[in-house]
Write a protein that holds these residues in place. Structure first.
Motif, PDB file in Angstrom:
ATOM      1  N   LEU A  52       7.512 -17.499 -17.065  1.00  0.00           N
ATOM      2  CA  LEU A  52       7.886 -16.676 -15.916  1.00  0.00           C
ATOM      3  C   LEU A  52       7.302 -17.295 -14.663  1.00  0.00           C
ATOM      4  O   LEU A  52       6.124 -17.684 -14.637  1.00  0.00           O
ATOM      5  N   VAL A  53       8.132 -17.397 -13.622  1.00  0.00           N
ATOM      6  CA  VAL A  53       7.691 -17.863 -12.307  1.00  0.00           C
ATOM      7  C   VAL A  53       8.147 -16.823 -11.292  1.00  0.00           C
ATOM      8  O   VAL A  53       9.330 -16.482 -11.236  1.00  0.00           O
ATOM      9  N   SER A  54       7.210 -16.305 -10.513  1.00  0.00           N
ATOM     10  CA  SER A  54       7.542 -15.263  -9.548  1.00  0.00           C
ATOM     11  C   SER A  54       6.957 -15.599  -8.184  1.00  0.00           C
ATOM     12  O   SER A  54       5.834 -16.104  -8.096  1.00  0.00           O
ATOM     13  N   GLN A  55       7.727 -15.312  -7.147  1.00  0.00           N
ATOM     14  CA  GLN A  55       7.249 -15.506  -5.785  1.00  0.00           C
ATOM     15  C   GLN A  55       7.239 -14.172  -5.049  1.00  0.00           C
ATOM     16  O   GLN A  55       8.211 -13.413  -5.101  1.00  0.00           O
ATOM     17  N   MET A  56       6.143 -13.905  -4.360  1.00  0.00           N
ATOM     18  CA  MET A  56       6.040 -12.724  -3.515  1.00  0.00           C
ATOM     19  C   MET A  56       6.806 -13.010  -2.229  1.00  0.00           C
ATOM     20  O   MET A  56       6.389 -13.830  -1.408  1.00  0.00           O
ATOM     21  N   ALA A  57       7.968 -12.371  -2.076  1.00  0.00           N
ATOM     22  CA  ALA A  57       8.807 -12.624  -0.908  1.00  0.00           C
ATOM     23  C   ALA A  57       8.052 -12.282   0.375  1.00  0.00           C
ATOM     24  O   ALA A  57       7.242 -11.352   0.411  1.00  0.00           O
ATOM     25  N   ARG A  58       8.338 -13.035   1.416  1.00  0.00           N
ATOM     26  CA  ARG A  58       7.754 -12.738   2.718  1.00  0.00           C
ATOM     27  C   ARG A  58       8.487 -11.532   3.300  1.00  0.00           C
ATOM     28  O   ARG A  58       9.677 -11.607   3.599  1.00  0.00           O
ATOM     29  N   LEU A  59       7.774 -10.424   3.460  1.00  0.00           N
ATOM     30  CA  LEU A  59       8.385  -9.195   3.936  1.00  0.00           C
ATOM     31  C   LEU A  59       8.561  -9.234   5.449  1.00  0.00           C
ATOM     32  O   LEU A  59       7.901  -9.999   6.154  1.00  0.00           O
ATOM     33  N   ARG A  60       9.441  -8.378   5.940  1.00  0.00           N
ATOM     34  CA  ARG A  60       9.754  -8.361   7.370  1.00  0.00           C
ATOM     35  C   ARG A  60       8.604  -7.766   8.169  1.00  0.00           C
ATOM     36  O   ARG A  60       8.014  -6.752   7.783  1.00  0.00           O
ATOM     37  N   VAL A  61       8.287  -8.401   9.306  1.00  0.00           N
ATOM     38  CA  VAL A  61       7.228  -7.893  10.194  1.00  0.00           C
ATOM     39  C   VAL A  61       7.714  -7.936  11.638  1.00  0.00           C
ATOM     40  O   VAL A  61       7.048  -8.471  12.514  1.00  0.00           O
ATOM     41  N   ALA A  62       8.865  -7.326  11.891  1.00  0.00           N
ATOM     42  CA  ALA A  62       9.458  -7.379  13.224  1.00  0.00           C
ATOM     43  C   ALA A  62       8.999  -6.238  14.124  1.00  0.00           C
ATOM     44  O   ALA A  62       8.952  -6.384  15.347  1.00  0.00           O
ATOM     45  N   ASP A  63       8.672  -5.077  13.555  1.00  0.00           N
ATOM     46  CA  ASP A  63       8.316  -3.902  14.335  1.00  0.00           C
ATOM     47  C   ASP A  63       6.831  -3.593  14.203  1.00  0.00           C
ATOM     48  O   ASP A  63       6.127  -4.147  13.359  1.00  0.00           O
ATOM     49  N   PHE A  64       6.364  -2.669  15.054  1.00  0.00           N
ATOM     50  CA  PHE A  64       4.926  -2.370  15.126  1.00  0.00           C
ATOM     51  C   PHE A  64       4.363  -1.955  13.781  1.00  0.00           C
ATOM     52  O   PHE A  64       3.354  -2.510  13.317  1.00  0.00           O
ATOM     53  N   TRP A  65       4.987  -0.977  13.131  1.00  0.00           N
ATOM     54  CA  TRP A  65       4.440  -0.470  11.878  1.00  0.00           C
ATOM     55  C   TRP A  65       4.523  -1.512  10.772  1.00  0.00           C
ATOM     56  O   TRP A  65       3.642  -1.579   9.907  1.00  0.00           O
ATOM     57  N   GLU A  66       5.553  -2.335  10.793  1.00  0.00           N
ATOM     58  CA  GLU A  66       5.643  -3.425   9.819  1.00  0.00           C
ATOM     59  C   GLU A  66       4.492  -4.413  10.008  1.00  0.00           C
ATOM     60  O   GLU A  66       3.866  -4.848   9.030  1.00  0.00           O
ATOM     61  N   ARG A  67       4.191  -4.753  11.251  1.00  0.00           N
ATOM     62  CA  ARG A  67       3.110  -5.703  11.513  1.00  0.00           C
ATOM     63  C   ARG A  67       1.753  -5.133  11.122  1.00  0.00           C
ATOM     64  O   ARG A  67       0.863  -5.868  10.700  1.00  0.00           O
ATOM     65  N   LEU A  68       1.607  -3.807  11.245  1.00  0.00           N
ATOM     66  CA  LEU A  68       0.329  -3.189  10.917  1.00  0.00           C
ATOM     67  C   LEU A  68       0.138  -3.030   9.417  1.00  0.00           C
ATOM     68  O   LEU A  68      -0.970  -3.227   8.892  1.00  0.00           O
ATOM     69  N   ILE A  69       1.201  -2.689   8.681  1.00  0.00           N
ATOM     70  CA  ILE A  69       1.071  -2.262   7.289  1.00  0.00           C
ATOM     71  C   ILE A  69       1.505  -3.316   6.280  1.00  0.00           C
ATOM     72  O   ILE A  69       0.896  -3.450   5.214  1.00  0.00           O
ATOM     73  N   VAL A  70       2.546  -4.085   6.574  1.00  0.00           N
ATOM     74  CA  VAL A  70       3.109  -4.988   5.569  1.00  0.00           C
ATOM     75  C   VAL A  70       2.137  -6.089   5.129  1.00  0.00           C
ATOM     76  O   VAL A  70       1.959  -6.311   3.921  1.00  0.00           O
ATOM     77  N   PRO A  71       1.484  -6.828   6.043  1.00  0.00           N
ATOM     78  CA  PRO A  71       0.547  -7.858   5.545  1.00  0.00           C
ATOM     79  C   PRO A  71      -0.556  -7.271   4.672  1.00  0.00           C
ATOM     80  O   PRO A  71      -0.983  -7.893   3.703  1.00  0.00           O
ATOM     81  N   ALA A  72      -0.990  -6.055   4.996  1.00  0.00           N
ATOM     82  CA  ALA A  72      -2.022  -5.408   4.190  1.00  0.00           C
ATOM     83  C   ALA A  72      -1.504  -5.079   2.795  1.00  0.00           C
ATOM     84  O   ALA A  72      -2.268  -5.115   1.815  1.00  0.00           O
ATOM     85  N   PHE A  73      -0.217  -4.758   2.694  1.00  0.00           N
ATOM     86  CA  PHE A  73       0.369  -4.478   1.383  1.00  0.00           C
ATOM     87  C   PHE A  73       0.221  -5.691   0.469  1.00  0.00           C
ATOM     88  O   PHE A  73      -0.194  -5.562  -0.686  1.00  0.00           O
ATOM     89  N   VAL A  74       0.532  -6.874   0.966  1.00  0.00           N
ATOM     90  CA  VAL A  74       0.414  -8.096   0.165  1.00  0.00           C
ATOM     91  C   VAL A  74      -1.052  -8.428  -0.080  1.00  0.00           C
ATOM     92  O   VAL A  74      -1.437  -8.865  -1.173  1.00  0.00           O
ATOM     93  N   TYR A  75      -1.883  -8.213   0.922  1.00  0.00           N
ATOM     94  CA  TYR A  75      -3.333  -8.449   0.796  1.00  0.00           C
ATOM     95  C   TYR A  75      -3.924  -7.566  -0.307  1.00  0.00           C
ATOM     96  O   TYR A  75      -4.668  -8.044  -1.170  1.00  0.00           O
TER      97      TYR A  75
END
Length: 419
Positions: free
Chosen positions: A179-202
């Motif tokens: 199995l090979v899996s990649q964590m897709a780069r999620l969208r960070v275009a809006d304020f809440w995305e920039r605040l929450i999405v990187p932390a989700f992957v972290y």
């Protein structure tokens, strides 16, 4: 406060050195065709395809439910894969009401590329989540109509770079991976995305350190459901997807089943790999806090096995590790308590430092790293809300379906279907 701040600092020292270097973002597939095993260690690649006829056949399975809004940005990229071998795409329309299936056919007619089959399996059978029911149908079609050696399970909101499939297969062949899996780069275009999405992957990497996942024989197992290349015989050996049919957190449960089912070296030797993606992106927007809240809360309590004790421990742990350092710093400065201020400030600095690589991965300014305690507090509240919604009978709700507590004997991350 000084003792509590000291405990928080001790936790951060341990996380920094003893949690698989989760904060680093260098676990990636090699560029182009793999020339070393994809865990980053040097070594000669084995089994790399050469001429076009040597590339294994691949079946791409895309479960889709009400995805008309994102398909124009994602499906053409899958159909346009520059893959030297044979590849076919099976999009499984899981009871959509927005014309997802018709749009998929139109996109294929307009863009060409890999052959596309659009089908619908009907409503899920009792005990199945909708996504895994669709995956089961797509895998059955792949077995019936192709001789695919590999299955690419990808979500309808995932856009792939033109060499994505080639790179995944190369990596799987080079290191003999199931199995090979990649964590897709999620969208960070809006304020809440920039605040929450990187932390989700972290946080995901903190819970499932990629280096531990990729270590043969290690117990840690995880995958990112948006992009999973799975060897067909490994899927059959692990009983995928029937064995995990209840799973709400299907990607982690799938990886666990593959790793535990064993490989060529015997039981428990299934080899998997998980890393961050460079050219695999989610195009799904989450412009509002409510959208991200639902995304996290729908499965947070399932991750905790619907256990009140695990919930209490998680809440206390999150509070100690994230909000305590800035609170200790401010309280220490106000009260003139130097030990609390120093210990809290040091813990906060370590926390922010570990978050900077993830912010850079997402192209965000490093100076926002000190905001992580606030983001973590939001995640803490989302987790509590996930438990509240579960006990109200609305847990794990997604696109018109609700999944409750797991049946007796189900694997972790599984749940039974409700209304």
């Amino acid at each position: 406060m000084a003792w509590i701040a000291g405990a928080s600092l001790a936790a951060w020292v341990w996380l920094l050195a003893g949690q698989g270097f989760f904060w680093r973002t260098d676990v990636r597939l090699p560029s182009g065709t793999a020339r070393r095993p994809p865990d980053g260690r040097p070594g000669a690649a084995q089994g790399l395809p050469g001429a076009a006829g040597d590339w294994p056949s691949v079946a791409v399975v895309i479960p889709a439910r009400d995805e008309a809004a994102v398909l124009p940005a994602s499906l053409p990229s899958v159909l346009a894969q520059a893959y030297p071998g044979r590849a076919e795409v099976f999009l499984v329309d899981d009871g959509s009401t927005d014309g997802t299936g018709e749009l998929a056919r139109a996109l294929a007619a307009g863009h060409g590329g890999l052959p596309l089959t659009v089908t619908s399996p009907g409503e899920p059978a009792p005990g199945w989540t909708g996504k895994l029911w669709a995956v089961r149908h797509g895998m059955a079609l792949a077995r019936e109509h192709t001789d695919a050696e590999y299955l690419l399970l990808t979500d309808a909101d995932i856009a792939h770079g033109p060499d994505s499939l080639r790179s995944l297969v190369s990596a799987a062949r080079a290191a003999d991976l199931d199995l090979v899996s990649q964590m897709a780069r999620l969208r960070v275009a809006d304020f809440w995305e920039r605040l929450i999405v990187p932390a989700f992957v972290y946080f995901f990497g903190q819970l499932y350190p990629f280096r531990w996942v990729n270590r043969p024989g290690a117990r840690t197992a995880a995958a990112a459901g948006g992009c999973v290349l799975l060897r067909r015989d490994a899927a059959e050996r692990a009983g995928i997807p029937d064995r995990i049919r209840h799973a709400v957190i299907d990607d982690v449960t799938l990886a666990r089943a593959v790793k535990r089912s064993g490989g060529r070296q015997g039981p428990g030797s299934g080899r998997i790999w998980l890393g961050l993606a460079d050219h695999v992106d989610s195009v799904r927007p989450y412009p509002r806090l409510a959208d991200l809240w639902r995304m996290v809360a729908r499965s947070a309590y399932a991750q905790l096995l619907h256990s009140p004790l695990l919930l209490a421990g998680t809440v206390l742990g999150l509070a100690l590790v994230y909000p305590v350092p800035p609170v200790a710093l401010v309280a220490g400065l106000v009260a003139g308590a130097a030990p609390a201020a120093v210990l809290g400030g040091t813990a906060w600095a370590l926390m922010a430092g570990t978050y900077v690589p993830m912010l850079r991965y997402y192209g965000l300014p490093p100076w926002t790293a000190p905001l992580l305690p606030f983001t973590a507090l939001l995640y803490l509240l989302m987790t509590v809300d996930s438990a509240v919604q579960h006990y109200r009978g609305r847990g794990a709700a997604w696109k018109g379906r609700t999944y409750g507590a797991p049946p007796t004997g189900a694997a972790p991350g599984e749940a039974s279907e409700g209304a």
